[in-house]
Design an enzyme around this catalytic site. Sequence first.
Site, PDB file in Angstrom:
ATOM      1  N   ASP A 123      -5.623  22.581  40.807  1.00 48.40           N
ATOM      2  CA  ASP A 123      -6.896  22.008  40.350  1.00 48.40           C
ATOM      3  C   ASP A 123      -8.076  22.899  40.723  1.00 48.40           C
ATOM      4  OD1 ASP A 123      -6.979  21.478  43.065  1.00 48.40           O
ATOM      5  OD2 ASP A 123      -6.974  19.301  42.856  1.00 48.40           O
ATOM      6  N   ASP A 168      -6.710  13.700  48.475  1.00 47.37           N
ATOM      7  CA  ASP A 168      -5.969  14.374  49.549  1.00 47.37           C
ATOM      8  C   ASP A 168      -5.595  13.378  50.645  1.00 47.37           C
ATOM      9  OD1 ASP A 168      -5.949  16.851  48.373  1.00 47.37           O
ATOM     10  OD2 ASP A 168      -7.526  17.705  49.642  1.00 47.37           O
TER      11      ASP A 168
END
Length: 204
Positions: free
Chosen positions: A68, A90
Amino acid sequence: MLKHARAFFSRLFAPLARLLLRMGLTPNAVTVIGTVGVSLGALILYPLGQLFWGTVVITLFIFSDLLDGMMARMGNQSTVLGGFLDSVLDRVQDSAVFLGLMIWFYTSGDNARIGSVAAICMVLGLLVSYIRARAESMGFDANVGIAERPERLVSTLVAAGLVGLGLHEAVLHVVLVLLAIASAVTVAQRITAVAQQANQPRAG
């Protein structure tokens, strides 16, 4: 060492990042897909006792964290929202990994000691990340410590995967204990760093 590994994988996945951009996928979409994959691997395969295959699935999707960012830079699509989403997801990925281990070892895995240490690692890992985010929101720098996210994740996944291949559970237990200690030290280091900066006179 992990920085060199990250550079290697960045070069390796550059063609894939360009391909995904040509297909019309956005960096944010890849972030979400990666998080879903990691969460499913951790929360389905780990609780079934499939520590090796769970680790394989998690590892495959965890590389979305590299993709990403590469896609955002290549496609000039870096945004504040993208950075926020990446940071939040995350934490979701990290929590899913430890939660999956907790479910297995608290239930059919029948090893409450490992389940408890996994819970401690999850809490301390979230605290490490929160301290940095909170410090940065106040204008301080807390990017210090011996147990940042890559170290925490790699050590946990390697140990879990090896146990899934037949290594004794004590290996995972020891790794998680060491990780918990390192995370606690990192919490202390970051609090100390912020305290030192807060006690310094501000210019102006």
